[in-house]
Design a protein around this motif. Structure first.
Motif, PDB file in Angstrom:
ATOM      1  N   PHE A 186       0.870  -1.182   0.000  1.00 58.08           N
ATOM      2  CA  PHE A 186       0.000   0.000   0.000  1.00 58.08           C
ATOM      3  C   PHE A 186       0.906   1.231   0.000  1.00 58.08           C
ATOM      4  CE2 PHE A 186      -2.546   3.386   1.657  1.00 58.08           C
ATOM      5  CZ  PHE A 186      -3.875   3.076   1.376  1.00 58.08           C
ATOM      6  N   THR A 209      -2.043  -1.249  -3.790  1.00 61.56           N
ATOM      7  CA  THR A 209      -2.960  -0.105  -3.772  1.00 61.56           C
ATOM      8  C   THR A 209      -2.093   1.130  -3.862  1.00 61.56           C
ATOM      9  OG1 THR A 209      -4.699  -1.187  -2.482  1.00 61.56           O
ATOM     10  CG2 THR A 209      -4.614   1.213  -2.400  1.00 61.56           C
ATOM     11  N   GLU A 211      -2.215   5.128  -3.814  1.00 63.56           N
ATOM     12  CA  GLU A 211      -2.933   6.373  -3.564  1.00 63.56           C
ATOM     13  C   GLU A 211      -2.035   7.511  -4.036  1.00 63.56           C
ATOM     14  OE1 GLU A 211      -5.949   6.533  -2.764  1.00 63.56           O
ATOM     15  OE2 GLU A 211      -6.317   4.472  -2.152  1.00 63.56           O
ATOM     16  N   GLY A 412      -9.981   6.922  -3.277  1.00 58.53           N
ATOM     17  CA  GLY A 412      -8.958   6.373  -4.151  1.00 58.53           C
ATOM     18  C   GLY A 412      -9.019   7.046  -5.503  1.00 58.53           C
ATOM     19  N   HIS A 419      -4.724   3.491  -7.981  1.00 61.69           N
ATOM     20  CA  HIS A 419      -5.425   2.207  -8.119  1.00 61.69           C
ATOM     21  C   HIS A 419      -5.852   1.747  -6.741  1.00 61.69           C
ATOM     22  CE1 HIS A 419      -2.566   1.386 -11.770  1.00 61.69           C
ATOM     23  NE2 HIS A 419      -3.475   2.302 -12.048  1.00 61.69           N
ATOM     24  N   GLY A 420      -7.073   1.301  -6.605  1.00 57.94           N
ATOM     25  CA  GLY A 420      -7.540   0.791  -5.325  1.00 57.94           C
ATOM     26  C   GLY A 420      -8.197   1.875  -4.493  1.00 57.94           C
ATOM     27  N   ARG A 421      -8.727   1.474  -3.342  1.00 61.14           N
ATOM     28  CA  ARG A 421      -9.478   2.404  -2.516  1.00 61.14           C
ATOM     29  C   ARG A 421      -9.396   1.972  -1.056  1.00 61.14           C
ATOM     30  NH1 ARG A 421     -15.608   0.549  -4.321  1.00 61.14           N
ATOM     31  NH2 ARG A 421     -15.428  -1.613  -3.634  1.00 61.14           N
ATOM     32  N   TYR A 422      -9.677   2.912  -0.167  1.00 55.42           N
ATOM     33  CA  TYR A 422      -9.728   2.582   1.251  1.00 55.42           C
ATOM     34  C   TYR A 422     -10.622   3.564   1.973  1.00 55.42           C
ATOM     35  CZ  TYR A 422      -6.029   6.055   2.616  1.00 55.42           C
ATOM     36  OH  TYR A 422      -5.279   7.182   2.861  1.00 55.42           O
ATOM     37  N   THR A 430      -9.695  -3.740   1.259  1.00 54.38           N
ATOM     38  CA  THR A 430      -8.424  -3.573   0.558  1.00 54.38           C
ATOM     39  C   THR A 430      -7.361  -4.533   1.072  1.00 54.38           C
ATOM     40  OG1 THR A 430      -8.737  -1.300  -0.154  1.00 54.38           O
ATOM     41  CG2 THR A 430      -6.491  -1.953   0.309  1.00 54.38           C
TER      42      THR A 430
END
Length: 489
Positions: A186, A209, A211, A412, A419-422, A430
């Motif tokens: 991450f 992931t 950000e 995200g 790519h990805g989210r939280y 995630t």
């Protein structure tokens, strides 16, 4: 390869293999530990943030301590629900059967934090990884050394030291860590470094992931109501200079406005800059500091282009000794200048004028997809156009930056912005693998699924797929027909 880091990874794998991080008791204990850390070490956190970034305690609580406290409290309240298998309605064609989605921890995860929010962007992802039951290596940013030192010295006192470790260091340490095999990486930071992270992760097919950031635009429509206009401009000023002095991935990068409305916007922005931060470079208040000389020079260089300097309509003063740059407004700088092609990540705000505000959609779509779009408008038709015709990590109407603290919404990017989210349940997801679990019975066996094939079995299989939710009756009727035909044969 640094054997120390291999040893750290080995210890974490051993802890994970023991199974203790999978239980709800361990997860809750760690979340409670984070909350206790925030309460007992609040003043130390404020001091570290002041030394690294010059943040005022109110800004530090709002953007750092408060964010983490809210996130940990929410996770503590919801983690058992998140962990519970999610049962789904099974199609009758599978009768008798039951199915569920079980969230299981990925394993040992590596989290890279960023320097601009060095506490919240470190601990917020850690909360998600803990909630999901993983063991963790946290790598704080060396560009915020006081906060990094605080985390490495404090976290072992409050969290399980055999499951959660903090590793300090710069670029070389990051490169050493990336050579190891992780179960998840991450990263919060720039797209340039994000590419390096993704490339390193590809060697082990490690999920990532990212950000990242980009140039987040604001669409500012004409607002006739004076009260609405004042609130909107205040929120633009807060979204630009009130979040780490523009050093935020979701901060406003530039504003798009109709030509005739630009003077009104500029005058009101000046008003709120003076109100919030003062108008003397030497006595600026309530502004985070440019993090270091490298970033000061980078932002300063954006202003050195003569055509860009000519576009300054407010501010522009620079104090090299104290690495301070005044909140600065620019009107129509060249679109091919670095200030309009690179993420600013500083206190400079370009305003770009358009003949019609709807042209903003084409302007935004001609550039990489941003992490966030902000649109100030009461025009429902324009809102719908922006929603349908643009793509961004998030879209916020009539405010800026606040979407970051809304746990019920994912945070995200998309494309180059990440790519990805939280955040909230999305953080748990995630750092989890959603495993499909199907339980079948021996009670009924559908022979048409097996050879030898014939026309009747083709008809049966076709009906089974075409009529999924009334499939049981059709299957039974089909079986009856097939068995009767087989007997005749």
């Amino acid at each position: 390869m640094d054997g120390v880091h291999e040893d750290v990874l080995g210890e974490l794998r051993k802890t994970f293999s023991s199974g203790r991080t999978r239980g709800v008791t361990w997860r809750k204990a760690q979340l409670q530990g984070i909350l206790k850390l925030l309460v007992e070490k609040e003043e130390e956190i404020f001091e570290a943030l002041k030394q690294d970034l010059g943040k005022h305690p109110v800004e530090s609580f709002r953007d750092e301590v408060g964010v983490v406290k809210k996130s940990a409290t929410n996770a503590l309240r919801c983690v058992e629900k998140w962990m519970a298998p999610q049962k789904g309605r099974m199609p009758l064609v599978f009768f008798p059967a039951r199915g569920a989605v079980v969230s299981e921890p990925l394993g040992v995860v590596l989290i890279f934090a960023s320097w601009n929010f060095p506490i919240s962007l470190a601990l917020d992802p850690v909360i998600g990884a803990i909630s999901a039951g993983n063991t963790i290596v946290l790598k704080p940013s060396d560009l915020a050394p006081k906060c990094s030192s605080f985390l490495v010295n404090t976290i072992p006192l409050y969290l399980d030291p055999e499951a959660i470790k903090v590793v300090e260091g710069g670029k070389e340490v990051a490169e050493q860590l990336l050579q190891l095999k992780w179960d998840k990486i991450f990263f919060t930071g720039s797209p340039q470094v994000g590419r390096l992270i993704m490339s390193a992760a590809a060697k082990h097919l490690t999920p990532v992931t990212l950000e990242l950031g980009g140039k987040c635009p604001t669409i500012f429509d004409t607002l006739s109501n004076s009260s609405d206009l004042q609130v909107a401009v205040k929120r633009v000023a807060g979204g630009k200079w009130g979040s780490c002095n523009g050093q935020a991935c979701i901060g406003i990068d530039y504003v798009l406005v109709e030509t005739q409305f630009a003077p009104v916007l500029i005058e009101l922005l000046k008003k709120y800059i003076k109100k919030f931060h003062g108008e003397n470079l030497k006595t600026l208040k309530n502004l985070a500091r440019i993090v270091n000389k490298h970033h000061f020079d980078r932002v300063h260089n954006l202003l050195k282009d003569p055509k860009v300097a000519a576009a300054v309509v407010y501010g522009g003063s620079v104090d090299e000794k104290n690495m301070a740059i005044e909140p600065t407004i620019l009107l129509n700088p060249p679109l091919d200048a670095d200030i309009m092609t690179e993420e600013i990540f500083g206190p400079l705000l370009p305003i770009i004028t358009l003949n019609n505000i709807e042209e903003s959609i084409q302007f935004i779509n001609s550039r990489p997809k941003p992490l966030a779009i902000y649109a100030f408008t009461k025009n429902e038709s324009l809102k719908e156009k922006i929603l349908q015709e643009t793509s961004s990590g998030s879209l916020t109407f009539n405010d800026a930056v606040i979407q970051f603290i809304c746990d019920i919404l994912p945070f995200g990017g998309v494309g180059q912005s990440g790519h990805g989210r939280y955040h909230g349940k999305y953080s748990f997801d995630t750092f989890s693998h959603e495993k499909a679990v199907l339980h079948r019975s021996f009670l009924i066996e559908l022979e048409p699924r097996y050879p030898p094939w014939n026309d009747f079995k083709m008809e049966f299989v076709s009906l089974a797929y075409d009529y999924n939710y009334v499939g049981l009756i059709l299957l039974l009727l089909g079986l009856r027909r097939i068995f009767r035909t087989n007997r005749r044969q």
